[in-house]
Design an enzyme around this catalytic site. Structure first.
Site, short mmCIF file in Angstrom:
data_model
loop_
_atom_site.label_atom_id
_atom_site.label_comp_id
_atom_site.label_asym_id
_atom_site.label_seq_id
_atom_site.Cartn_x
_atom_site.Cartn_y
_atom_site.Cartn_z
N LYS A 182 0.86 -1.18 0.00
CA LYS A 182 0.00 0.00 0.00
C LYS A 182 0.90 1.23 0.00
O LYS A 182 2.04 1.15 0.46
CB LYS A 182 -0.87 0.01 1.28
CG LYS A 182 -2.08 0.90 1.21
CD LYS A 182 -3.28 0.14 0.66
CE LYS A 182 -4.48 1.03 0.52
NZ LYS A 182 -5.65 0.31 0.04
N GLY A 217 -23.56 4.34 3.16
CA GLY A 217 -22.68 4.82 2.08
C GLY A 217 -23.24 4.39 0.74
O GLY A 217 -23.27 3.21 0.42
N GLY A 224 -22.25 4.87 -2.51
CA GLY A 224 -21.26 5.26 -3.51
C GLY A 224 -20.96 4.10 -4.45
O GLY A 224 -21.85 3.33 -4.82
N ASN A 225 -19.68 3.97 -4.82
CA ASN A 225 -19.28 2.97 -5.82
C ASN A 225 -19.52 1.54 -5.37
O ASN A 225 -19.69 0.65 -6.21
CB ASN A 225 -17.79 3.13 -6.15
CG ASN A 225 -17.57 4.38 -6.99
OD1 ASN A 225 -18.38 4.70 -7.85
ND2 ASN A 225 -16.49 5.09 -6.72
N VAL A 226 -19.52 1.32 -4.06
CA VAL A 226 -19.83 -0.03 -3.56
C VAL A 226 -21.32 -0.12 -3.21
O VAL A 226 -22.00 -1.08 -3.61
CB VAL A 226 -18.96 -0.36 -2.32
CG1 VAL A 226 -19.36 -1.71 -1.73
CG2 VAL A 226 -17.48 -0.36 -2.69
N GLY A 227 -21.84 0.87 -2.49
CA GLY A 227 -23.22 0.80 -1.99
C GLY A 227 -24.28 0.71 -3.08
O GLY A 227 -25.21 -0.11 -3.00
P1 NAD Z 1 -17.31 6.25 -2.60
O1 NAD Z 1 -16.58 7.49 -2.27
O2 NAD Z 1 -17.72 5.97 -4.00
O3 NAD Z 1 -18.66 6.17 -1.72
C1 NAD Z 1 -18.69 6.41 -0.36
C2 NAD Z 1 -20.08 6.83 0.03
O4 NAD Z 1 -20.11 6.97 1.44
C3 NAD Z 1 -20.53 8.17 -0.54
O5 NAD Z 1 -21.87 8.04 -0.95
C4 NAD Z 1 -20.45 9.12 0.65
O6 NAD Z 1 -21.39 10.16 0.60
C5 NAD Z 1 -20.76 8.18 1.76
N1 NAD Z 1 -20.33 8.63 3.07
C6 NAD Z 1 -19.30 9.44 3.41
N2 NAD Z 1 -19.26 9.61 4.73
C7 NAD Z 1 -20.29 8.89 5.23
C8 NAD Z 1 -20.77 8.67 6.54
N3 NAD Z 1 -20.17 9.21 7.59
N4 NAD Z 1 -21.84 7.86 6.70
C9 NAD Z 1 -22.45 7.30 5.64
N5 NAD Z 1 -22.04 7.48 4.38
C10 NAD Z 1 -20.97 8.26 4.19
O7 NAD Z 1 -16.40 5.07 -2.00
P2 NAD Z 1 -16.44 3.54 -2.41
O8 NAD Z 1 -15.48 3.27 -3.52
O9 NAD Z 1 -17.85 3.09 -2.54
O10 NAD Z 1 -15.77 2.88 -1.12
C11 NAD Z 1 -16.50 2.72 0.08
C12 NAD Z 1 -15.74 1.83 1.02
O11 NAD Z 1 -15.47 0.56 0.40
C13 NAD Z 1 -14.35 2.34 1.45
O12 NAD Z 1 -14.10 1.88 2.75
C14 NAD Z 1 -13.40 1.65 0.50
O13 NAD Z 1 -12.10 1.55 1.02
C15 NAD Z 1 -14.08 0.30 0.42
N6 NAD Z 1 -13.71 -0.48 -0.76
C16 NAD Z 1 -14.02 -0.02 -2.00
C17 NAD Z 1 -13.71 -0.80 -3.11
C18 NAD Z 1 -14.08 -0.36 -4.49
O14 NAD Z 1 -14.00 -1.21 -5.40
N7 NAD Z 1 -14.52 0.86 -4.72
C19 NAD Z 1 -13.02 -2.02 -2.95
C20 NAD Z 1 -12.73 -2.47 -1.66
C21 NAD Z 1 -13.09 -1.69 -0.57
#
Ligand code: NAD
Length: 369
Positions: A80, A178, A180-183
């Site tokens: 990392k 959340g 976002g990209n995962v949710g």
């Molecule tokens: P993202 O930035 O696309 O989405 C994050 C979401 O969380 C946004 O909608 C944001 O508004 C929301 N958010 C921010 N603060 C918040 C809070 N306090 N309470 C509730 N929601 C809140 O990020 P992502 O890519 O979806 O990643 C989310 C998590 O998943 C992170 O921990 C990341 O490390 C992990 N992750 C992501 C991937 C991936 O493929 N994108 C892979 C492995 C792990």
């Protein structure tokens, strides 16, 4: 304590093998790279850009990548890096290219995207070093967020876990922290299995409707207005209220340490699948398990992204990535849950044991052992 002492205090039988500090005096770019272990192959791990990123954080995340990659059976170790800068204010291309020149000779590290960096950043790194994953489509990349790679893995976890707790996905309720990209894609993949989304949160608040939210409309509202709270047909609550909503499946998909020993007792769910990294403290995970709530640990549940990155690195396609996510996460979730229920152990403890054994076995094949 001297920094050397501090660093070596946190080593064990796996690593970290290398910690590199970079400083480029003209641009003042500062970065930390941790190569935790490369027994299975070159380390894959994200490049985080944040003003407050520390050695300790990068070290913990590098170890999580070692376990994630080992658990997924990828030919990669874990690493990392952290660039100490504010991604919103820096000249990103300049900072990322400077970082990339600094790691050019660190052949055993393949960078990927993380908080504060994206596919363009990976394109600059690739241009400088010929090594990076999570590349733009134009450079042969698989757009892992667009295809919902991590979210697909979360849904595969639910397919497996449901049988261990006799949960019928059809008609089950889910809440997602959340959006976002995962949710967002997690909601879609699980809805295809009949699961009903009753609440979702983001940094501005929570939207709740016990009769169910329309996922496509909620995604449209989130993408066009910036928050789920602007969805019309639901009750708006505070962000932190999400975890008190009674549900069948809870998917943390945003921040670290959302559930701790202080609030674990209010969670009312049957299954928690950790889409986010370290969303629940280890003690809180144990408290939840003791209350009969099954928690699938992050490095098992959210491996879809790195599996896709590895498929991309080895020249594969998005369809191959989906097949690999399904077979890998099905196998690893079963392997862990069989042990959890026969040996009466905690899921994370079991998963760490399995991953660690895989790394130690890989190390035995290497000459330097
Ligand atoms: P993202 O930035 O696309 O989405 C994050 C979401 O969380 C946004 O909608 C944001 O508004 C929301 N958010 C921010 N603060 C918040 C809070 N306090 N309470 C509730 N929601 C809140 O990020 P992502 O890519 O979806 O990643 C989310 C998590 O998943 C992170 O921990 C990341 O490390 C992990 N992750 C992501 C991937 C991936 O493929 N994108 C892979 C492995 C792990």
């Amino acid at each position: 304590m001297d920094i050397t002492e501090e660093v070596f205090k946190n080593t064990d039988e796996i690593g970290p093998e290398k910690i590199v500090y970079l400083y480029e005096p003209r641009t003042r770019m500062k970065a930390i790279v941790v190569i935790d272990n490369v027994a299975a192959g070159p380390a894959i791990g994200g490049v985080r850009m944040a003003q407050d990123v520390t050695t300790n954080e990068v070290r913990r995340l590098a170890r999580a990548m070692t376990y994630k990659n080992a658990m997924a059976g990828l030919p990669h170790g874990g690493g990392k890096s952290g660039i100490i800068a504010d991604p919103k204010t820096v000249h990103k291309e300049q900072v990322v290219r400077t970082f990339a020149r600094g790691i050019k000779n660190l052949q055993e590290y393949i960078p990927g995207p993380d908080m504060g960096t994206d596919e363009s950043s990976m394109a600059y790194i690739y241009d400088e070093t010929s090594r990076a994953v999570g590349l733009p489509l134009e450079l042969g990349g698989i757009p892992l967020d667009e295809i919902g790679a991590t979210a697909y893995g979360v849904a595969v976890c639910a397919d497996v876990a449901k049988d261990y707790i006799s949960l019928d996905l059809n008609g089950a309720r889910m809440t997602i922290e959340g959006f976002g990209n995962v949710g967002k894609p997690a909601a879609r993949f699980l809805a295809q299995r009949g699961v009903i989304l009753i609440a979702a949160s983001d940094s501005k608040g929570t939207i709740y409707n016990p009769a169910g939210l329309n996922i496509e409309e909620l995604i449209r509202v989130k993408d066009t207005t910036g928050s789920v709270i602007n969805y019309k047909d639901g009750e708006v609550l505070k962000t932190t209220d999400l975890i008190i909503i009674s549900t069948d499946i809870f998917i943390p998909a945003a921040r670290p340490d959302v559930i701790t020993e202080a609030n674990a007792d209010v969670v009312d769910a049957k299954l928690i699948i950790e889409g986010a990294n370290i969303p629940i403290t280890e003690d809180a995970e144990k408290m939840l398990h003791d209350r009969g709530i099954l928690v699938i640990p992050d490095f098992v549940a959210n491996a879809g992204g790195v599996i896709t990155a590895s498929v991309e690195y080895h020249g594969g396609t998005d369809m191959q990535a989906f097949d690999r996510i399904k077979s890998t996460i099905t196998r690893s979730t079963k392997e862990i849950l069989d042990k959890v229920y026969t040996e009466k152990r905690y899921p994370r403890e079991t998963a760490v044991d399995i991953a660690k054994q895989k790394v130690l076995r890989a190390m035995k094949y290497r000459e330097w052992m």
